[in-house]
Design a protein around this motif. Sequence first.
Motif, PDB file in Angstrom:
ATOM      1  N   THR A   1       0.177  16.381  11.992  1.00 29.46           N
ATOM      2  CA  THR A   1      -0.419  16.196  13.315  1.00 29.46           C
ATOM      3  C   THR A   1      -0.066  17.329  14.269  1.00 29.46           C
TER       4      THR A   1
ATOM      5  N   TYR B   1       2.220   5.223  20.370  1.00 32.32           N
ATOM      6  CA  TYR B   1       1.441   5.499  19.156  1.00 32.32           C
ATOM      7  C   TYR B   1       2.392   5.880  18.012  1.00 32.32           C
ATOM      8  N   HIS B   2       3.289   6.807  18.287  1.00 33.10           N
ATOM      9  CA  HIS B   2       4.218   7.249  17.242  1.00 33.10           C
ATOM     10  C   HIS B   2       5.164   6.137  16.821  1.00 33.10           C
TER      11      HIS B   2
ATOM     12  N   TYR C   1      -0.909  -1.260  25.950  1.00 35.29           N
ATOM     13  CA  TYR C   1      -0.896  -0.672  24.611  1.00 35.29           C
ATOM     14  C   TYR C   1      -0.771  -1.762  23.551  1.00 35.29           C
TER      15      TYR C   1
ATOM     16  N   GLU D   1       2.044   6.461  26.337  1.00 33.38           N
ATOM     17  CA  GLU D   1       1.069   5.918  25.380  1.00 33.38           C
ATOM     18  C   GLU D   1       1.187   6.608  24.030  1.00 33.38           C
ATOM     19  N   ARG D   2       1.430   7.900  24.055  1.00 26.67           N
ATOM     20  CA  ARG D   2       1.551   8.662  22.798  1.00 26.67           C
ATOM     21  C   ARG D   2       2.893   8.357  22.113  1.00 26.67           C
TER      22      ARG D   2
ATOM     23  N   MET E   1       4.313  14.595  26.358  1.00 27.07           N
ATOM     24  CA  MET E   1       4.169  13.424  25.498  1.00 27.07           C
ATOM     25  C   MET E   1       4.193  12.172  26.381  1.00 27.07           C
TER      26      MET E   1
ATOM     27  N   ASP F   1       1.254  16.877  17.055  1.00 25.81           N
ATOM     28  CA  ASP F   1       2.456  16.474  17.786  1.00 25.81           C
ATOM     29  C   ASP F   1       3.737  16.884  17.095  1.00 25.81           C
TER      30      ASP F   1
END
Length: 170
Positions: free
Chosen positions: A164, A71-72, A111, A67-68, A64, A166
Amino acid sequence: MKEIYLGGGCFWGMEAYFKRVKGILDTKVGYGNSCVLNPSYRDVCSGETGAVEALYVKYDENVMPLERILYHFFQNINPTTLNRQGNDIGTQYRSGIYYIDEKDLPIINDYLLKESKKYSNKIVTEVKKMENFYPAEEYHQSYLEKNPEGYCHNLGAILDLKKTEDYKEV
């Protein structure tokens, strides 16, 4: 392994969400960037500590990436409201990204620049180095697991996460 701190309003819901994200190895709720040593919940709610309700996140950047994670994080907040998320109002509920590693700052700033294009209002999410972090009282840790009927502004985001790739079961 990497670490970051996130301020997204109620730390209960942020913790419940991030515990369900693949690659998250550990979480802890607490009070960040306080001008008072080891503040209590009551101290933080007074608005006199400068502390933010924050979530400590330890993660595997190979599973993870930051950046992810960001996102979350943005799935859980309204980044255009100052000192408020949902019904939670006060400086301790401000949104923020608090880094430890200086190398994360360009990633965070890039971001935010991309994210800002999605909003007509200015993003007020604060970005700062985490200077200090005091774990919250034990009853706050994993609060929504202990109190499944508890309120938090981001419960819908948790339901969306389940849809998702994730998502992980806890």
